[in-house]
Design an enzyme around this catalytic site. Sequence first.
Site, PDB file in Angstrom:
ATOM      1  N   TYR A 191       1.579  -7.536  -0.756  1.00  0.00           N
ATOM      2  CA  TYR A 191       0.637  -7.614  -1.731  1.00  0.00           C
ATOM      3  C   TYR A 191      -0.857  -7.941  -1.273  1.00  0.00           C
ATOM      4  O   TYR A 191      -1.361  -8.830  -1.917  1.00  0.00           O
ATOM      5  CB  TYR A 191       1.111  -8.751  -2.888  1.00  0.00           C
ATOM      6  CG  TYR A 191       2.616  -8.793  -2.995  1.00  0.00           C
ATOM      7  CD1 TYR A 191       3.093  -7.546  -3.788  1.00  0.00           C
ATOM      8  CD2 TYR A 191       3.399  -9.914  -2.874  1.00  0.00           C
ATOM      9  CE1 TYR A 191       4.447  -7.702  -4.141  1.00  0.00           C
ATOM     10  CE2 TYR A 191       4.738  -9.780  -3.528  1.00  0.00           C
ATOM     11  CZ  TYR A 191       5.230  -8.672  -4.037  1.00  0.00           C
ATOM     12  OH  TYR A 191       6.541  -8.684  -4.248  1.00  0.00           O
ATOM     13  N   HIS A 192      -1.154  -7.379  -0.155  1.00  0.00           N
ATOM     14  CA  HIS A 192      -2.307  -7.792   0.377  1.00  0.00           C
ATOM     15  C   HIS A 192      -3.028  -6.457   0.752  1.00  0.00           C
ATOM     16  O   HIS A 192      -3.850  -6.515   1.867  1.00  0.00           O
ATOM     17  CB  HIS A 192      -2.219  -8.624   1.803  1.00  0.00           C
ATOM     18  CG  HIS A 192      -1.327  -9.808   1.618  1.00  0.00           C
ATOM     19  ND1 HIS A 192      -0.837 -10.319   2.495  1.00  0.00           N
ATOM     20  CD2 HIS A 192      -1.543 -10.524   0.543  1.00  0.00           C
ATOM     21  CE1 HIS A 192      -0.106 -11.508   2.282  1.00  0.00           C
ATOM     22  NE2 HIS A 192      -0.692 -11.615   0.795  1.00  0.00           N
ATOM     23  N   PRO A 193      -3.463  -5.665  -0.287  1.00  0.00           N
ATOM     24  CA  PRO A 193      -4.255  -4.421  -0.058  1.00  0.00           C
ATOM     25  C   PRO A 193      -5.697  -4.677   0.206  1.00  0.00           C
ATOM     26  O   PRO A 193      -6.274  -5.638  -0.551  1.00  0.00           O
ATOM     27  CB  PRO A 193      -4.119  -3.681  -1.274  1.00  0.00           C
ATOM     28  CG  PRO A 193      -3.729  -4.310  -2.365  1.00  0.00           C
ATOM     29  CD  PRO A 193      -2.949  -5.745  -1.581  1.00  0.00           C
TER      30      PRO A 193
END
Length: 546
Positions: free
Chosen positions: A482-484
């Site tokens: 969850y780290h774009p």
Amino acid sequence: MLAFHNREAGIFMRTEFDYVIVGAGSAGCVMASRLSEDPSVSVCLLEAGGRDRDLRIHVPGMLGDLLGSRSSNWNYHTAPQANLDNRRLYWPRGKVLGGSSAINAMCYSRGDLGDYDDWEDAGAEGWSAMDALHWFKRSEDYSAGADQWHGAGGPLGVAKVTRGHPATEHFVMAGTQAGLRRIDDFHAGNRDGVGVFDTTTRAGRRCSAYTAYLGPSERERSNLTILSHALVRRILFDGTRAQGVDAMGGGEARLLVARREVILSAGAINTPQLLMLSGIGPADHLSACGISPVIDLPGVGENLQDHLDIALLARSAPGKTIGYSLQSMGQMALALGEYAISRRGLMTSNLAEGCGFACSREGLGKPDIQLHFLPGYSDRHGEEKFIGSNGITLHACHLYPSSRGRVRLGSADPAEHPVIDPAYLSGEGDLEALIAAAKLVAEIARQPALAGYVEKWVYPEHLDRTDDEWAALIRARAETIYHPVGTCRMGRRSDEMAVTDGSGAVRGAAGLRVVDASLMPSLIGGNTNAPVIMMAEKISAAMKEA
């Protein structure tokens, strides 16, 4: 004066503001709060999602049911990933006041301070390690008080966890048995080791960017307007100057005028999507979608980066961990009662309690592997429940991937999801680093301290695997953590792929700024929520001083 109808705000009569901010996530909430501190400045914050009324958002221990749900969420999927068995990966992103900070695991991590020096070296002027530390401290209200590394009295509640699940302490013990140091504070210098996360919670409740920065302000400031369920369809220009936005709310289209600036804080997916829908981006791609280019910026949507993660899952005896056995459900009922009475106990846990950092190989200047430990069984973003039993989950991700992907429009329809292609494992060395990460977490899992929590390994079925077998497991099961970031990156004026300068101002445009994770030139070595808040603190302060 046009009326903007919003089903939550009622009839809103004002359509002109000094600042119009798109996206009420981590950055947008900070920007709206800080800019509206000046009573002479009018601010409108637009959010495509609704209010944060879901109880699961506010009770940390309910995270396991929140993340896998389809509410308060954009429910994105990637394009098929050639290096991950052609799978389309699920990418949850917050669609609610607070954005992803309202649905994340509340892990407070800043990355390595050297990451920000790297940004500056790459052309993002003004982003040094010491600059970043100053703004981290300004944003923070640390439960253990201020010191060299932490701030107190800031909006963002950060809690030093003193009471976690017993299994988490056994994970930390297992890490030390595997040769890692025990770390009491991952933000105080060398963070190579294992310990427990600080969390973005306050008094036993989630502290999202909305609750931290805007809860009180929304009620007290007449110059601040927040509109939920308002989907911005495009930015409107006079030549190359942003004049406002075209938004849809309550079934009606309305124009909101920005006298000073339009600020995009819609995140690493929606911000480049909105820029391209508005005619800013790669001219050939825009033309192919039937959009007339306003500014040809080839870097819009490029440079997409994300942390790819592999999880090891084991079954535990019923009642040993957080889960869905009869014993655990009884424990959860008691925990809910304790939480209702005192805001203490198991329901204050962010579930992703254990943390670790390590190097995949010798000679690295900083850790490139991050570990997350959950005292429960969590697979497929919480969608897969281990009914009738309990388990533990050990995550490992590669922090500095060389893979670069992109975001592109699927069409000119603002309601259609964009095409998200992170191009996982396409970069040199990424697969090898993730194999090393998997082998490290497997070594921790073998230690005596965790033996009492492992009844049977599920994924994988055994830990003794060759590199080729680890690679096959990664291709079959690796997921986003969850780290774009990076799709509107900062850079030098001479860099044609840089979308913005160090202040987030969009190249070639006037009155238009980006403030969110899409600005990051490269991924930081940790969770991204705290850095995004830090970035918004820094940029908003500079705007107010200008």
